[in-house]
Design a protein around this motif. Structure first.
Motif, mmCIF file in Angstrom:
data_model
loop_
_atom_site.group_PDB
_atom_site.id
_atom_site.type_symbol
_atom_site.label_atom_id
_atom_site.label_comp_id
_atom_site.label_asym_id
_atom_site.label_seq_id
_atom_site.Cartn_x
_atom_site.Cartn_y
_atom_site.Cartn_z
ATOM 1 N N TYR A 1 -6.665 9.275 2.987
ATOM 2 C CA TYR A 1 -5.222 8.894 2.933
ATOM 3 C C TYR A 1 -4.416 9.635 4.268
ATOM 4 N N ARG A 2 -3.537 8.882 4.952
ATOM 5 C CA ARG A 2 -2.909 9.235 5.856
ATOM 6 C C ARG A 2 -1.383 8.968 5.669
ATOM 7 N N ALA A 3 -0.722 10.069 5.945
ATOM 8 C CA ALA A 3 0.806 10.077 5.944
ATOM 9 C C ALA A 3 1.599 11.160 6.735
ATOM 10 N N ILE B 1 -2.827 3.386 6.137
ATOM 11 C CA ILE B 1 -2.647 4.730 5.459
ATOM 12 C C ILE B 1 -3.890 4.902 4.455
ATOM 13 N N ILE B 2 -4.988 4.117 4.335
ATOM 14 C CA ILE B 2 -5.719 4.220 3.046
ATOM 15 C C ILE B 2 -7.410 3.376 4.048
ATOM 16 N N SER C 1 3.967 11.155 1.828
ATOM 17 C CA SER C 1 3.926 9.897 1.569
ATOM 18 C C SER C 1 4.083 8.948 2.635
ATOM 19 N N SER C 2 3.555 7.606 2.552
ATOM 20 C CA SER C 2 3.812 6.692 3.238
ATOM 21 C C SER C 2 3.673 5.274 2.623
ATOM 22 N N HIS C 3 4.283 4.189 2.993
ATOM 23 C CA HIS C 3 4.355 3.019 2.737
ATOM 24 C C HIS C 3 4.184 1.803 3.526
ATOM 25 N N ALA D 1 0.937 -1.053 0.013
ATOM 26 C CA ALA D 1 0.013 -0.056 -0.026
ATOM 27 C C ALA D 1 0.660 1.161 0.045
ATOM 28 N N HIS D 2 0.298 2.219 -0.887
ATOM 29 C CA HIS D 2 1.430 3.288 -0.858
ATOM 30 C C HIS D 2 0.394 4.662 -1.289
#
Length: 479
Positions: A216-218, A264-265, A67-69, A51-52
């Motif tokens: 969306y989270r980052a 993150i989503i 951004s986050s992964h 997930a990105h």
């Protein structure tokens, strides 16, 4: 002349939708066609899930990128072990089969949005010394079945809203809305029933909408995205009127399901019922919805109630002071009709009457046994006893929805010559719905005077001398 003619990857589908879920096994084959022999460094097939998210915020001082992964798994199966130096594959077509079992832990469903995605991939990769790697990949559609509280999502939802009108209107408006449950599968139909009391001086229009919210989270920052999927409009409601509105909304067959297990989503759905009022804020009732896979829908499960207002599911939270309308639910409108009941409540009825002529007319005291008490929804439903034919003053009619008529008047019979004595029955008499009182046996009366009462005693009759005195005695008395 190139050495590799083609490298292809195929996998076996488990269902007609070609989807996979937690714990499934990916099987397939990798086909390698060579025009001449090659020396391979490593050759493997790989499955992974990632997930990105990424978005950029522009301001006067510049731009900031967030951004986050997240990686959920990465699994490999080697055809040629890694680190091999002199592994030679001859010319021709070679087929390699593989089998990879996906983790059984909770993982989110495949998703692609504006600022992020959740992707599951299959990749075959061939590595050679002093050559570019040759690879081929295919995306797999992953559908999560991780809904731990699925049974609680089958509860109906009730909401209410009230609004005092502003300076351009007078009075107030109130709306009660209800839907049968919270979880739906793509292709299913949502039925909304709204009871609207327009006690204001304004006209209004009821409307309904289904909305998708993506977050969306980052790096402790969030990005929101909202999409209206469907929107329906009801009939016009005039001032000083009451009306019940029924809306039927179908979930699109290709609709993305809810994502609740990704850090993150997240993907959520809301069904909103609101009143469109001119020059005023619209009062609304918002119901959260959960879109689940088709094979988890109530219709595909045994023992799950479906339809509007199921009788066995627990009620959802309610802010309404009034029960839902009986007309909208298809039940009798009058609570005095005997068949009216609120949704979600059980009905209890008296047992069917059993008529038997084998019991004697007069029953002795019944034999009492311990009752088994069954608790359901806070209502006590004791096992019915079998009372005597005269009825018991301790029987409660409040635990049954059927009213029992009073017994008929007793029938009197002529007095018998002697009272009939009946033995007590070995078992308590059967239960009659409206038993007629048994014939009464009156107390025996005094013996009839049809013979000389002297004959009723055991003593001998008095002697003659006692009844008639002799003349000698009379003379002695006279002197």
């Amino acid at each position: 002349m190139p050495s590799i003619q083609s490298l292809t990857l195929t996998y076996d589908a488990l269902n007609e939708d070609r989807t996979f879920s937690e714990g499934d096994t990916l099987t397939g084959k990798v086909t390698l066609a060579l025009l001449k022999k090659i020396t391979v460094k490593s050759f493997f097939v790989k499955a992974k899930g990632d997930a990105h998210v990424c978005w950029t915020v522009y301001s006067g001082d510049g731009s900031f990128t967030y951004s986050s992964h997240r990686r959920y798994f990465k699994l490999k199966q080697f055809f040629v072990p890694e680190g091999s130096k002199d592994t030679v594959i001859p010319r021709g077509t070679h087929v390699y089969k593989f089998s990879i079992k996906l983790p059984s832990v909770s993982m989110p469903t495949s998703f692609k949005g504006t600022y992020g995605e959740i992707v599951y991939m299959l990749e075959a990769k061939l590595s050679r010394s002093w050559r570019f790697d040759r690879s081929v990949e295919q995306e797999i559609n992953f559908v999560s079945k991780s809904f731990p509280n699925l049974q609680s999502l089958m509860s109906r939802q009730v909401g209410s809203t009230k609004k005092e009108m502003g300076p351009f209107s007078k009075g107030q408006v109130k709306m009660d809305a209800i839907i049968d449950r919270r979880a739906y599968a793509p292709g299913e139909t949502v039925v909304i029933v709204a009871k609207i009391n327009n006690a204001s001086s304004s006209d209004m229009t009821p409307k309904f909408s289904l909305t998708q919210n993506v977050v969306y989270r980052a790096n402790s920052n969030t990005k929101h995205e909202s999409n209206v999927i469907q929107k329906l409009c009801g009939n016009f409601i005039k001032s000083k009127t009451q009306k019940e509105v029924r809306c039927v909304m179908k979930i699109p067959c290709k609709q993305m399901q809810t994502i609740h297990n990704c850090e993150i989503i997240s993907v959520e759905y809301y069904l909103k019922a609101y009143l469109d009022i001119s020059f005023a804020f619209d009062p609304e009732v918002v119901f959260p919805l959960v879109i689940i896979p088709r094979d988890l829908a109530p219709g595909s499960q045994s023992g799950v109630s479906v339809g509007l207002y199921p009788a066995e599911v627990s009620q959802g939270p309610s802010n309404s002071d009034f029960p839902p309308s009986a007309v909208a639910m298809g039940y009798p409108a009058s609570p005095h009709s005997g068949g009216y009941r609120y949704p979600g409540a059980q009905q209890y009825s008296a047992p069917a009457p059993v008529y038997s002529d084998s019991q004697p007319a007069y029953a002795g005291p019944p034999t009492y046994s311990a009752q088994a008490t069954h608790m359901s929804r806070g209502y006590n439903n004791p096992a019915p006893q079998q009372p005597s034919p005269y009825g018991s003053p301790f029987s409660s009619s409040s635990s049954s929805s059927v009213l029992h008529p009073p017994p008929t008047a007793p029938t009197f019979h002529p007095p018998p010559s002697a009272p009939a004595i009946h033995p007590y029955p070995s078992a308590p008499p059967t239960f009659n719905m409206s038993p007629a009182a048994p014939p009464y046996s009156l107390l025996p009366s005094a013996p009839m005077m049809n013979t000389d009462f002297l004959s009723q005693t055991d003593e001998a009759p008095p002697s003659y001398s006692l009844l008639f005195l002799s003349s000698a005695d009379e003379n002695s008395d006279a002197k």
